[in-house]
Write a protein that holds these residues in place. Structure first.
Motif, mmCIF file in Angstrom:
data_model
loop_
_atom_site.group_PDB
_atom_site.id
_atom_site.type_symbol
_atom_site.label_atom_id
_atom_site.label_comp_id
_atom_site.label_asym_id
_atom_site.label_seq_id
_atom_site.Cartn_x
_atom_site.Cartn_y
_atom_site.Cartn_z
ATOM 1 N N VAL A 1 0.822 -1.222 0.000
ATOM 2 C CA VAL A 1 0.000 0.000 0.000
ATOM 3 C C VAL A 1 0.847 1.260 0.000
ATOM 4 O O VAL A 1 0.310 2.359 -0.179
ATOM 5 C CB VAL A 1 -0.965 0.021 1.202
ATOM 6 C CG1 VAL A 1 -1.849 -1.212 1.209
ATOM 7 C CG2 VAL A 1 -0.222 0.147 2.530
ATOM 8 N N LEU A 2 2.148 1.114 0.189
ATOM 9 C CA LEU A 2 3.030 2.291 0.210
ATOM 10 C C LEU A 2 2.929 3.146 -1.048
ATOM 11 O O LEU A 2 2.889 4.385 -0.951
ATOM 12 C CB LEU A 2 4.472 1.831 0.453
ATOM 13 C CG LEU A 2 5.518 2.924 0.660
ATOM 14 C CD1 LEU A 2 5.207 3.725 1.912
ATOM 15 C CD2 LEU A 2 6.909 2.311 0.758
ATOM 16 N N PRO A 3 2.889 2.565 -2.263
ATOM 17 C CA PRO A 3 2.789 3.412 -3.463
ATOM 18 C C PRO A 3 1.531 4.268 -3.505
ATOM 19 O O PRO A 3 1.564 5.392 -4.016
ATOM 20 C CB PRO A 3 2.811 2.403 -4.618
ATOM 21 C CG PRO A 3 3.413 1.177 -4.057
ATOM 22 C CD PRO A 3 3.038 1.147 -2.622
ATOM 23 N N PHE A 4 0.417 3.749 -2.985
ATOM 24 C CA PHE A 4 -0.823 4.525 -3.006
ATOM 25 C C PHE A 4 -0.698 5.768 -2.128
ATOM 26 O O PHE A 4 -1.055 6.883 -2.541
ATOM 27 C CB PHE A 4 -1.997 3.659 -2.537
ATOM 28 C CG PHE A 4 -2.281 2.478 -3.427
ATOM 29 C CD1 PHE A 4 -3.105 2.614 -4.524
ATOM 30 C CD2 PHE A 4 -1.710 1.252 -3.179
ATOM 31 C CE1 PHE A 4 -3.376 1.534 -5.349
ATOM 32 C CE2 PHE A 4 -1.963 0.163 -3.999
ATOM 33 C CZ PHE A 4 -2.801 0.314 -5.096
ATOM 34 N N ILE A 5 -0.198 5.581 -0.912
ATOM 35 C CA ILE A 5 -0.053 6.711 -0.007
ATOM 36 C C ILE A 5 0.952 7.716 -0.552
ATOM 37 O O ILE A 5 0.722 8.933 -0.548
ATOM 38 C CB ILE A 5 0.364 6.212 1.391
ATOM 39 C CG1 ILE A 5 -0.701 5.271 1.953
ATOM 40 C CG2 ILE A 5 0.599 7.380 2.333
ATOM 41 C CD1 ILE A 5 -0.312 4.631 3.274
ATOM 42 N N THR A 6 2.083 7.214 -1.048
ATOM 43 C CA THR A 6 3.130 8.104 -1.528
ATOM 44 C C THR A 6 2.679 8.890 -2.751
ATOM 45 O O THR A 6 2.868 10.113 -2.824
ATOM 46 C CB THR A 6 4.392 7.292 -1.853
ATOM 47 O OG1 THR A 6 4.833 6.590 -0.686
ATOM 48 C CG2 THR A 6 5.505 8.199 -2.348
#
Length: 329
Positions: free
Chosen positions: A193-198
């Motif tokens: 999920v890191l890419p979505f938040i970033t």
């Protein structure tokens, strides 16, 4: 004669104008119907999914009632089913994922927009976004054969030793280092999920007017003060939206979690112990479900996951609406 010719030309132009306006109006009405049909189609599909899940879960709720939500037993042989371990695993892994992913994602977004040298912004941004394109089963294979053994050898023994004498944390990080478990699944979800938040945070950070930040710097503010007092408050609605989108992905992730969580239908005090999520339970057992009650129990798990996601996103939307109203004042 000249007047007749002029009137004829004017009337011809008027007819052409009316014909063009009629054609444009027809196009506009057609576009309106097309978009309305698309919106209604989404609602119909969503309603069909809800109806099918509700109908399919009726035998399970008839057999167990609302106790299905609180029971911990999951025994296909005796046809005793309870959803609580899967609900707990879903919430626990998602919570672990968000605890790690949110600060790291926001930190990366701040670095890319405020601190990173301009030539490096695009390569780093593309590298982060590529994480979203990796299939979840690849994350699962990597987590099972590479990440879980690494945690078993290094991180988990260190956590067990560090918190052995701390009252609450000793049970939270107690037990043997299996490698797989809720904590490992949470780490994998955090990476996913890191890419979505970033990406979303970076995009909304870039919408902050430069004059606001330049004014703050001119007053002597540091970069941290500009981010804390200018960037975050100005973009908090978009940031929360990105976090909720990532949370929705974490709640419903299936294959990656199935590989590394251990798939044990029990609730343990330790995050290092194996567990199960709703999605992993359905993926593991749906093809093996024999009998109407077993199948209905799995469908009921799907309905619970749907309702959980809907409730969480509805709460997030309500908070966003309150923030928008406060910003309007």
């Amino acid at each position: 004669m000249a007047d007749v010719i002029i009137d004829s030309v004017a009337s011809g132009r008027a007819r052409d104008r009316l014909r063009i306006l009629g054609w444009l109006r027809l196009q506009d009405n057609g576009f309106h119907l097309l978009t309305l049909s698309a919106a209604l189609a989404v609602l119909l599909i969503l309603g069909g999914v809800i109806a099918s899940l509700a109908i399919g879960s009726v035998p399970a709720f008839k057999a167990f009632g609302l106790g299905f939500l609180t029971a911990q037993a999951w025994n296909p042989v005796t046809e005793k089913f309870g959803a609580l371990p899967a609900i707990y695993g879903t919430l626990a892994t998602s919570a672990v994922a968000m605890i790690f992913a949110v600060p790291i994602g926001l930190g990366i977004a701040v670095f890319l927009t405020e601190l990173c040298p301009y030539p490096l912004r695009r390569p780093i941004g593309i590298a982060i976004e590529l994480l979203a394109g990796i299939p979840s089963i690849i994350y699962g294979i990597w987590g099972l054969f590479v990440f879980a053994p690494f945690l078993q050898r290094t991180v988990q023994p260190a956590l067990i030793g560090a918190f052995a004498n701390v009252p609450v944390l000793s049970s939270l990080f107690g037990g043997p280092p299996y490698g797989i478990g809720i904590l490992t699944a949470g780490f994998i979800l955090a990476i996913m999920v890191l890419p979505f938040i970033t990406s979303i945070s970076r995009d909304v950070f870039e919408t902050v007017p430069a004059v606001l930040k330049e004014s703050a710097y001119a007053c002597g503010c540091t970069t941290w003060e500009v981010v804390r007092a200018i960037v975050i408050p100005y973009t908090r609605i978009g940031v929360i939206g990105g976090v909720m989108l990532a949370l929705g992905r974490a709640l419903g992730e299936t294959m990656a979690v199935t590989f590394v969580i251990g798939n044990s239908h029990r609730i343990s005090d330790s995050l290092l112990a194996p567990g199960a999520t709703i999605a992993s339970s359905i993926a593991n057992e749906f093809t093996e479900a024999v009998g109407d009650l077993y199948t209905s129990a799995l469908i009921a798990l799907g309905l619970i996951l749907f309702l959980m996601t809907f409730i969480i996103l509805a709460i997030a939307r309500y908070l966003l609406m309150r923030l928008e109203r406060q910003a309007g004042r």
